[in-house]
Design a protein around this motif. Structure first.
Motif, PDB file in Angstrom:
ATOM      1  N   TYR A   1     -73.631 -61.037 -61.578  1.00 16.47           N
ATOM      2  CA  TYR A   1     -73.229 -61.114 -62.979  1.00 16.47           C
ATOM      3  C   TYR A   1     -74.435 -61.179 -63.901  1.00 16.47           C
ATOM      4  N   ASP A   2     -75.393 -61.994 -63.559  1.00 17.05           N
ATOM      5  CA  ASP A   2     -76.586 -62.165 -64.374  1.00 17.05           C
ATOM      6  C   ASP A   2     -77.722 -62.649 -63.481  1.00 17.05           C
ATOM      7  N   LEU A   3     -78.832 -62.957 -64.089  1.00 20.88           N
ATOM      8  CA  LEU A   3     -79.987 -63.381 -63.305  1.00 20.88           C
ATOM      9  C   LEU A   3     -80.183 -64.883 -63.305  1.00 20.88           C
ATOM     10  N   SER A   4     -79.093 -65.622 -63.548  1.00 24.89           N
ATOM     11  CA  SER A   4     -79.191 -67.070 -63.437  1.00 24.89           C
ATOM     12  C   SER A   4     -79.503 -67.427 -61.984  1.00 24.89           C
ATOM     13  N   SER A   5     -79.820 -68.667 -61.737  1.00 25.70           N
ATOM     14  CA  SER A   5     -80.188 -69.100 -60.399  1.00 25.70           C
ATOM     15  C   SER A   5     -79.128 -68.673 -59.380  1.00 25.70           C
ATOM     16  N   HIS A   6     -79.576 -68.053 -58.311  1.00 30.25           N
ATOM     17  CA  HIS A   6     -78.649 -67.636 -57.260  1.00 30.25           C
ATOM     18  C   HIS A   6     -79.373 -67.612 -55.915  1.00 30.25           C
ATOM     19  N   THR A   7     -78.573 -67.726 -54.867  1.00 35.98           N
ATOM     20  CA  THR A   7     -79.090 -67.657 -53.506  1.00 35.98           C
ATOM     21  C   THR A   7     -78.332 -66.567 -52.768  1.00 35.98           C
ATOM     22  N   VAL A   8     -79.068 -65.669 -52.137  1.00 34.20           N
ATOM     23  CA  VAL A   8     -78.473 -64.594 -51.343  1.00 34.20           C
ATOM     24  C   VAL A   8     -79.060 -64.693 -49.945  1.00 34.20           C
ATOM     25  N   ASP A   9     -78.185 -64.921 -48.975  1.00 36.67           N
ATOM     26  CA  ASP A   9     -78.607 -65.023 -47.578  1.00 36.67           C
ATOM     27  C   ASP A   9     -78.183 -63.763 -46.829  1.00 36.67           C
TER      28      ASP A   9
ATOM     29  N   GLY B   1     -60.052 -70.476 -45.562  1.00 34.54           N
ATOM     30  CA  GLY B   1     -60.574 -70.570 -46.928  1.00 34.54           C
ATOM     31  C   GLY B   1     -61.582 -71.692 -47.071  1.00 34.54           C
ATOM     32  N   ALA B   2     -61.330 -72.794 -46.406  1.00 31.75           N
ATOM     33  CA  ALA B   2     -62.233 -73.945 -46.466  1.00 31.75           C
ATOM     34  C   ALA B   2     -63.577 -73.648 -45.807  1.00 31.75           C
ATOM     35  N   LYS B   3     -63.635 -72.604 -44.987  1.00 29.36           N
ATOM     36  CA  LYS B   3     -64.866 -72.239 -44.284  1.00 29.36           C
ATOM     37  C   LYS B   3     -65.695 -71.187 -45.027  1.00 29.36           C
ATOM     38  N   VAL B   4     -65.159 -70.665 -46.154  1.00 28.93           N
ATOM     39  CA  VAL B   4     -65.854 -69.598 -46.882  1.00 28.93           C
ATOM     40  C   VAL B   4     -67.212 -70.104 -47.376  1.00 28.93           C
ATOM     41  N   ILE B   5     -68.256 -69.337 -47.066  1.00 28.96           N
ATOM     42  CA  ILE B   5     -69.610 -69.712 -47.472  1.00 28.96           C
ATOM     43  C   ILE B   5     -70.098 -68.912 -48.675  1.00 28.96           C
ATOM     44  N   GLY B   6     -69.440 -67.794 -48.968  1.00 26.98           N
ATOM     45  CA  GLY B   6     -69.879 -66.965 -50.086  1.00 26.98           C
ATOM     46  C   GLY B   6     -69.169 -65.630 -50.125  1.00 26.98           C
ATOM     47  N   VAL B   7     -69.752 -64.719 -50.912  1.00 29.64           N
ATOM     48  CA  VAL B   7     -69.169 -63.397 -51.160  1.00 29.64           C
ATOM     49  C   VAL B   7     -70.223 -62.335 -50.881  1.00 29.64           C
ATOM     50  N   THR B   8     -69.819 -61.247 -50.225  1.00 28.98           N
ATOM     51  CA  THR B   8     -70.762 -60.171 -49.928  1.00 28.98           C
ATOM     52  C   THR B   8     -71.212 -59.485 -51.210  1.00 28.98           C
TER      53      THR B   8
ATOM     54  N   PRO C   1     -75.909 -58.765 -47.395  1.00 30.30           N
ATOM     55  CA  PRO C   1     -76.320 -59.866 -48.269  1.00 30.30           C
ATOM     56  C   PRO C   1     -75.097 -60.666 -48.706  1.00 30.30           C
ATOM     57  N   VAL C   2     -75.194 -61.985 -48.659  1.00 29.91           N
ATOM     58  CA  VAL C   2     -74.080 -62.857 -49.024  1.00 29.91           C
ATOM     59  C   VAL C   2     -74.541 -63.822 -50.120  1.00 29.91           C
ATOM     60  N   VAL C   3     -73.846 -63.783 -51.262  1.00 31.76           N
ATOM     61  CA  VAL C   3     -74.147 -64.704 -52.350  1.00 31.76           C
ATOM     62  C   VAL C   3     -73.541 -66.054 -51.962  1.00 31.76           C
ATOM     63  N   THR C   4     -74.405 -67.031 -51.665  1.00 33.29           N
ATOM     64  CA  THR C   4     -73.926 -68.360 -51.292  1.00 33.29           C
ATOM     65  C   THR C   4     -74.046 -69.343 -52.453  1.00 33.29           C
ATOM     66  N   LYS C   5     -74.732 -68.917 -53.501  1.00 33.85           N
ATOM     67  CA  LYS C   5     -74.820 -69.694 -54.738  1.00 33.85           C
ATOM     68  C   LYS C   5     -75.114 -68.713 -55.857  1.00 33.85           C
ATOM     69  N   GLY C   6     -74.326 -68.777 -56.924  1.00 33.99           N
ATOM     70  CA  GLY C   6     -74.576 -67.899 -58.059  1.00 33.99           C
ATOM     71  C   GLY C   6     -73.299 -67.280 -58.590  1.00 33.99           C
ATOM     72  N   ARG C   7     -73.471 -66.257 -59.427  1.00 32.29           N
ATOM     73  CA  ARG C   7     -72.357 -65.611 -60.118  1.00 32.29           C
ATOM     74  C   ARG C   7     -72.242 -64.159 -59.672  1.00 32.29           C
ATOM     75  N   VAL C   8     -71.024 -63.762 -59.292  1.00 32.14           N
ATOM     76  CA  VAL C   8     -70.806 -62.420 -58.767  1.00 32.14           C
ATOM     77  C   VAL C   8     -69.442 -61.896 -59.241  1.00 32.14           C
ATOM     78  N   TRP C   9     -69.380 -60.588 -59.487  1.00 41.50           N
ATOM     79  CA  TRP C   9     -68.121 -59.934 -59.862  1.00 41.50           C
ATOM     80  C   TRP C   9     -67.247 -59.768 -58.622  1.00 41.50           C
ATOM     81  N   VAL C  10     -65.959 -60.098 -58.757  1.00 41.78           N
ATOM     82  CA  VAL C  10     -65.001 -59.964 -57.656  1.00 41.78           C
ATOM     83  C   VAL C  10     -63.715 -59.304 -58.161  1.00 41.78           C
ATOM     84  N   THR C  11     -62.901 -58.861 -57.238  1.00 42.53           N
ATOM     85  CA  THR C  11     -61.603 -58.279 -57.566  1.00 42.53           C
ATOM     86  C   THR C  11     -60.563 -59.385 -57.614  1.00 42.53           C
ATOM     87  N   THR C  12     -59.782 -59.418 -58.684  1.00 43.62           N
ATOM     88  CA  THR C  12     -58.738 -60.433 -58.824  1.00 43.62           C
ATOM     89  C   THR C  12     -57.385 -59.864 -58.432  1.00 43.62           C
TER      90      THR C  12
END
Length: 155
Positions: free
Chosen positions: A19-27, A62-69, A91-102
């Motif tokens: 979404y933006d360049l705010s703090s994020h972690t990608v593993d 759902g409780a095991k979800v670590i992030g979004v690809t 790459p998996v966003v484990t912290k940060g902001r990402v666009w997803v399908t609702t």
């Protein structure tokens, strides 16, 4: 061949984009599933928890979800195949902001939940085996008035 149909503006986003360049972690993890994983999909740790991820598919996942690809530009997959193939380093966003399908309308500030049937993110109440609360504590930070794209913040 001449291009006869084009638009003058780009889409504001696509599923799996940051979404933006705010703090994020990608593993980085390897895709465990034989049929692969799509972009902007919730993932849980795989059989080799240190190195692999897979899609949540059962009640309680759902409780095991670590992030979004995260979407990366790669060679398009073959017809009928998912975006990231088995063993691909995803790459998996484990912290940060990402666009997803609702899966429907959502509002900024709503807690994000995962609809297991189609992998979309919804604001609907948790219903065991159908709609799962996310273990990564995601919430919507943008709104949309129907199924489409919205931003979630993880972590």
């Amino acid at each position: 061949m001449a291009i006869t149909n084009y638009v003058l503006t780009m889409d504001k986003a696509f599923a799996g984009a940051l979404y933006d360049l705010s703090s994020h972690t990608v593993d980085s993890f390897a895709v465990e599933e034989a049929d692969g994983i799509g972009a902007a999909c919730a993932v849980i740790r795989g059989t080799d928890a240190e190195h692999q991820v897979k899609s949540p598919s059962a009640s309680g996942d759902g409780a095991k979800v670590i992030g979004v690809t995260l979407h990366t530009h790669i060679e398009p997959p073959e017809a009928g195949k998912k975006y990231y193939s088995q063993k691909y380093t995803v790459p998996v966003v484990t912290k940060g902001r990402v666009w997803v399908t609702t899966g429907g309308a959502v509002n900024a500030g709503d807690e994000a939940h995962l609809k297991l049937a189609d992998g979309t993110f919804v604001k609907d109440a948790v219903s065991a085996g159908t709609i799962e609360a996310l273990g990564c504590g995601a919430k919507f930070i943008t709104s949309c008035d129907k199924a489409g794209l919205a931003v979630i913040e993880i972590g």
